[in-house]
Design a protein around this motif. Sequence first.
Motif, PDB file in Angstrom:
ATOM      1  N   LEU A 101     166.576 -17.183  52.325  1.00 58.45           N
ATOM      2  CA  LEU A 101     165.787 -16.163  51.621  1.00 58.45           C
ATOM      3  C   LEU A 101     164.314 -16.157  52.011  1.00 58.45           C
ATOM      4  O   LEU A 101     163.687 -15.105  52.065  1.00 58.45           O
ATOM      5  N   MET A 102     163.756 -17.324  52.251  1.00 58.21           N
ATOM      6  CA  MET A 102     162.322 -17.408  52.513  1.00 58.21           C
ATOM      7  C   MET A 102     161.985 -17.516  53.991  1.00 58.21           C
ATOM      8  O   MET A 102     160.883 -17.931  54.366  1.00 58.21           O
ATOM      9  N   VAL A 103     162.892 -17.110  54.850  1.00 61.96           N
ATOM     10  CA  VAL A 103     162.593 -17.044  56.282  1.00 61.96           C
ATOM     11  C   VAL A 103     161.590 -15.917  56.523  1.00 61.96           C
ATOM     12  O   VAL A 103     161.797 -14.783  56.069  1.00 61.96           O
ATOM     13  N   PRO A 104     160.481 -16.200  57.224  1.00 62.25           N
ATOM     14  CA  PRO A 104     159.440 -15.182  57.404  1.00 62.25           C
ATOM     15  C   PRO A 104     159.785 -14.127  58.458  1.00 62.25           C
ATOM     16  O   PRO A 104     160.355 -14.433  59.502  1.00 62.25           O
ATOM     17  N   ILE A 105     159.422 -12.895  58.130  1.00 68.57           N
ATOM     18  CA  ILE A 105     159.548 -11.775  59.065  1.00 68.57           C
ATOM     19  C   ILE A 105     158.152 -11.372  59.554  1.00 68.57           C
ATOM     20  O   ILE A 105     157.907 -11.209  60.745  1.00 68.57           O
ATOM     21  N   GLN A 106     157.259 -11.187  58.617  1.00 64.12           N
ATOM     22  CA  GLN A 106     155.839 -11.005  58.882  1.00 64.12           C
ATOM     23  C   GLN A 106     155.101 -12.135  58.172  1.00 64.12           C
ATOM     24  O   GLN A 106     155.712 -12.927  57.446  1.00 64.12           O
ATOM     25  N   LYS A 107     153.792 -12.188  58.338  1.00 62.20           N
ATOM     26  CA  LYS A 107     153.017 -13.271  57.723  1.00 62.20           C
ATOM     27  C   LYS A 107     153.238 -13.345  56.220  1.00 62.20           C
ATOM     28  O   LYS A 107     153.370 -14.429  55.646  1.00 62.20           O
ATOM     29  N   ASN A 108     153.286 -12.193  55.567  1.00 63.19           N
ATOM     30  CA  ASN A 108     153.451 -12.151  54.115  1.00 63.19           C
ATOM     31  C   ASN A 108     154.703 -11.391  53.702  1.00 63.19           C
ATOM     32  O   ASN A 108     154.748 -10.783  52.638  1.00 63.19           O
ATOM     33  N   MET A 109     155.717 -11.428  54.556  1.00 63.08           N
ATOM     34  CA  MET A 109     156.978 -10.766  54.225  1.00 63.08           C
ATOM     35  C   MET A 109     158.135 -11.656  54.658  1.00 63.08           C
ATOM     36  O   MET A 109     158.175 -12.137  55.795  1.00 63.08           O
ATOM     37  N   PHE A 110     159.061 -11.863  53.735  1.00 63.68           N
ATOM     38  CA  PHE A 110     160.173 -12.771  53.957  1.00 63.68           C
ATOM     39  C   PHE A 110     161.488 -12.012  53.786  1.00 63.68           C
ATOM     40  O   PHE A 110     161.507 -10.874  53.327  1.00 63.68           O
ATOM     41  N   ILE A 111     162.595 -12.657  54.154  1.00 64.53           N
ATOM     42  CA  ILE A 111     163.910 -12.015  54.027  1.00 64.53           C
ATOM     43  C   ILE A 111     164.127 -11.513  52.596  1.00 64.53           C
ATOM     44  O   ILE A 111     164.641 -10.408  52.378  1.00 64.53           O
ATOM     45  N   ILE A 112     163.716 -12.275  51.621  1.00 62.34           N
ATOM     46  CA  ILE A 112     163.904 -11.864  50.225  1.00 62.34           C
ATOM     47  C   ILE A 112     163.150 -10.570  49.918  1.00 62.34           C
ATOM     48  O   ILE A 112     163.604  -9.747  49.115  1.00 62.34           O
ATOM     49  N   ASP A 113     162.018 -10.363  50.589  1.00 65.16           N
ATOM     50  CA  ASP A 113     161.259  -9.121  50.396  1.00 65.16           C
ATOM     51  C   ASP A 113     161.969  -7.939  51.040  1.00 65.16           C
ATOM     52  O   ASP A 113     161.866  -6.804  50.557  1.00 65.16           O
ATOM     53  N   LEU A 114     162.682  -8.204  52.132  1.00 59.30           N
ATOM     54  CA  LEU A 114     163.444  -7.135  52.773  1.00 59.30           C
ATOM     55  C   LEU A 114     164.599  -6.695  51.877  1.00 59.30           C
ATOM     56  O   LEU A 114     164.927  -5.508  51.817  1.00 59.30           O
ATOM     57  N   ILE A 115     165.213  -7.639  51.168  1.00 55.72           N
ATOM     58  CA  ILE A 115     166.272  -7.290  50.212  1.00 55.72           C
ATOM     59  C   ILE A 115     165.722  -6.320  49.172  1.00 55.72           C
ATOM     60  O   ILE A 115     166.355  -5.316  48.831  1.00 55.72           O
ATOM     61  N   LYS A 116     164.540  -6.620  48.672  1.00 52.06           N
ATOM     62  CA  LYS A 116     163.896  -5.757  47.669  1.00 52.06           C
ATOM     63  C   LYS A 116     163.550  -4.393  48.270  1.00 52.06           C
ATOM     64  O   LYS A 116     163.774  -3.350  47.657  1.00 52.06           O
ATOM     65  N   LYS A 117     163.014  -4.408  49.480  1.00 49.00           N
ATOM     66  CA  LYS A 117     162.616  -3.164  50.153  1.00 49.00           C
ATOM     67  C   LYS A 117     163.828  -2.276  50.415  1.00 49.00           C
ATOM     68  O   LYS A 117     163.750  -1.052  50.302  1.00 49.00           O
ATOM     69  N   PHE A 118     164.955  -2.878  50.746  1.00 53.21           N
ATOM     70  CA  PHE A 118     166.182  -2.128  51.003  1.00 53.21           C
ATOM     71  C   PHE A 118     166.902  -1.715  49.719  1.00 53.21           C
ATOM     72  O   PHE A 118     167.890  -0.992  49.767  1.00 53.21           O
ATOM     73  N   ASP A 119     166.424  -2.188  48.580  1.00 52.69           N
ATOM     74  CA  ASP A 119     167.030  -1.887  47.274  1.00 52.69           C
ATOM     75  C   ASP A 119     168.504  -2.285  47.271  1.00 52.69           C
ATOM     76  O   ASP A 119     169.388  -1.503  46.937  1.00 52.69           O
ATOM     77  N   CYS A 120     168.753  -3.539  47.632  1.00 57.02           N
ATOM     78  CA  CYS A 120     170.119  -4.051  47.725  1.00 57.02           C
ATOM     79  C   CYS A 120     170.423  -5.011  46.579  1.00 57.02           C
ATOM     80  O   CYS A 120     169.532  -5.609  45.987  1.00 57.02           O
ATOM     81  N   GLU A 121     171.700  -5.191  46.335  1.00 60.93           N
ATOM     82  CA  GLU A 121     172.161  -6.324  45.544  1.00 60.93           C
ATOM     83  C   GLU A 121     172.384  -7.475  46.518  1.00 60.93           C
ATOM     84  O   GLU A 121     172.899  -7.276  47.617  1.00 60.93           O
ATOM     85  N   ALA A 122     171.962  -8.666  46.132  1.00 57.64           N
ATOM     86  CA  ALA A 122     172.084  -9.817  47.021  1.00 57.64           C
ATOM     87  C   ALA A 122     173.365 -10.595  46.752  1.00 57.64           C
ATOM     88  O   ALA A 122     173.804 -10.716  45.614  1.00 57.64           O
ATOM     89  N   ILE A 123     173.936 -11.100  47.818  1.00 52.66           N
ATOM     90  CA  ILE A 123     175.000 -12.089  47.734  1.00 52.66           C
ATOM     91  C   ILE A 123     174.428 -13.359  48.348  1.00 52.66           C
ATOM     92  O   ILE A 123     174.132 -13.407  49.541  1.00 52.66           O
ATOM     93  N   LEU A 124     174.243 -14.371  47.514  1.00 54.78           N
ATOM     94  CA  LEU A 124     173.672 -15.632  47.970  1.00 54.78           C
ATOM     95  C   LEU A 124     174.801 -16.590  48.327  1.00 54.78           C
ATOM     96  O   LEU A 124     175.632 -16.922  47.479  1.00 54.78           O
ATOM     97  N   ILE A 125     174.818 -17.037  49.587  1.00 49.44           N
ATOM     98  CA  ILE A 125     175.794 -18.028  50.028  1.00 49.44           C
ATOM     99  C   ILE A 125     175.141 -19.405  49.920  1.00 49.44           C
ATOM    100  O   ILE A 125     174.044 -19.621  50.440  1.00 49.44           O
ATOM    101  N   THR A 126     175.817 -20.315  49.225  1.00 47.17           N
ATOM    102  CA  THR A 126     175.287 -21.660  49.066  1.00 47.17           C
ATOM    103  C   THR A 126     176.299 -22.665  49.620  1.00 47.17           C
ATOM    104  O   THR A 126     177.504 -22.422  49.610  1.00 47.17           O
ATOM    105  N   PRO A 127     175.836 -23.813  50.094  1.00 42.15           N
ATOM    106  CA  PRO A 127     176.746 -24.791  50.686  1.00 42.15           C
ATOM    107  C   PRO A 127     177.351 -25.719  49.646  1.00 42.15           C
ATOM    108  O   PRO A 127     176.919 -25.758  48.494  1.00 42.15           O
ATOM    109  N   SER A 128     178.354 -26.469  50.080  1.00 41.47           N
ATOM    110  CA  SER A 128     178.987 -27.453  49.196  1.00 41.47           C
ATOM    111  C   SER A 128     178.474 -28.858  49.462  1.00 41.47           C
ATOM    112  O   SER A 128     178.934 -29.816  48.843  1.00 41.47           O
ATOM    113  N   LYS A 129     177.518 -28.987  50.356  1.00 46.12           N
ATOM    114  CA  LYS A 129     177.044 -30.314  50.746  1.00 46.12           C
ATOM    115  C   LYS A 129     176.120 -30.922  49.689  1.00 46.12           C
ATOM    116  O   LYS A 129     175.617 -30.231  48.793  1.00 46.12           O
TER     117      LYS A 129
END
Length: 210
Positions: A127-155
């Motif tokens: 989620l917090m992988v940067p795209i621009q200096k002050n824009m992250f993947i999570i911000d792109l989800i918001k910009k695209f007006d999407c519902e998120a599916i968060l994949i989490t590991p079992s480790k």
Amino acid sequence: MIKEKNYYLNKSLFISATNTDVGKTYGCEKFAIALTNLGLKVGYFKPFETGVIDKPIDGSYMLDLIKQLNPQFDFDINEVVPYQFKLPAAPYVAKKDTKLDFEFLLNQKKKLQKKCDVLIIEGAGGLMVPIQKNMFIIDLIKKFDCEAILITPSKLGCINDTLLSIEALKNRDIKFDFYINLYQDKDTFEDVSLPFLKDYFPKINYLQEL
């Protein structure tokens, strides 16, 4: 488990994760098949893929699958994965001097949506992988007006990673579901992580059960 058919109509689902190599592409595959089995036409969009040498591996795999599931989705790989970078790093680093056009990405999203009932969008890394200096993947989800599916590991460590990612999604008022990918430490997951997760969350979803 997956919701009923009408819930997903005309939606965009953004598949993200707590980190890299957690199973986003696998999650996209599982959702694409599950939604098709509900009678929905699916599409696919991956705005950025890094580590591309000859072709975008994840994007190409998913596009081939989507075309089998929905033959009307007649786009080529460059339309589905518009930004392809050689360096296997966050888009902010991998793009080097490339200027990213987010209006173009929004328009591309709309174009792809016309050929499907549900557009599955795959992120890059967590989620917090940067795209621009002050824009992250999570911000792109918001910009695209999407519902998120968060994949989490079992480790070991998945509790911390899952809770931090959920906090970030809630802080941005992004609607989400989370699914555990049982692939790492799965033999010890029930003893090490599941007891807390079962007590903390009313329901646990697994990708393998989609």
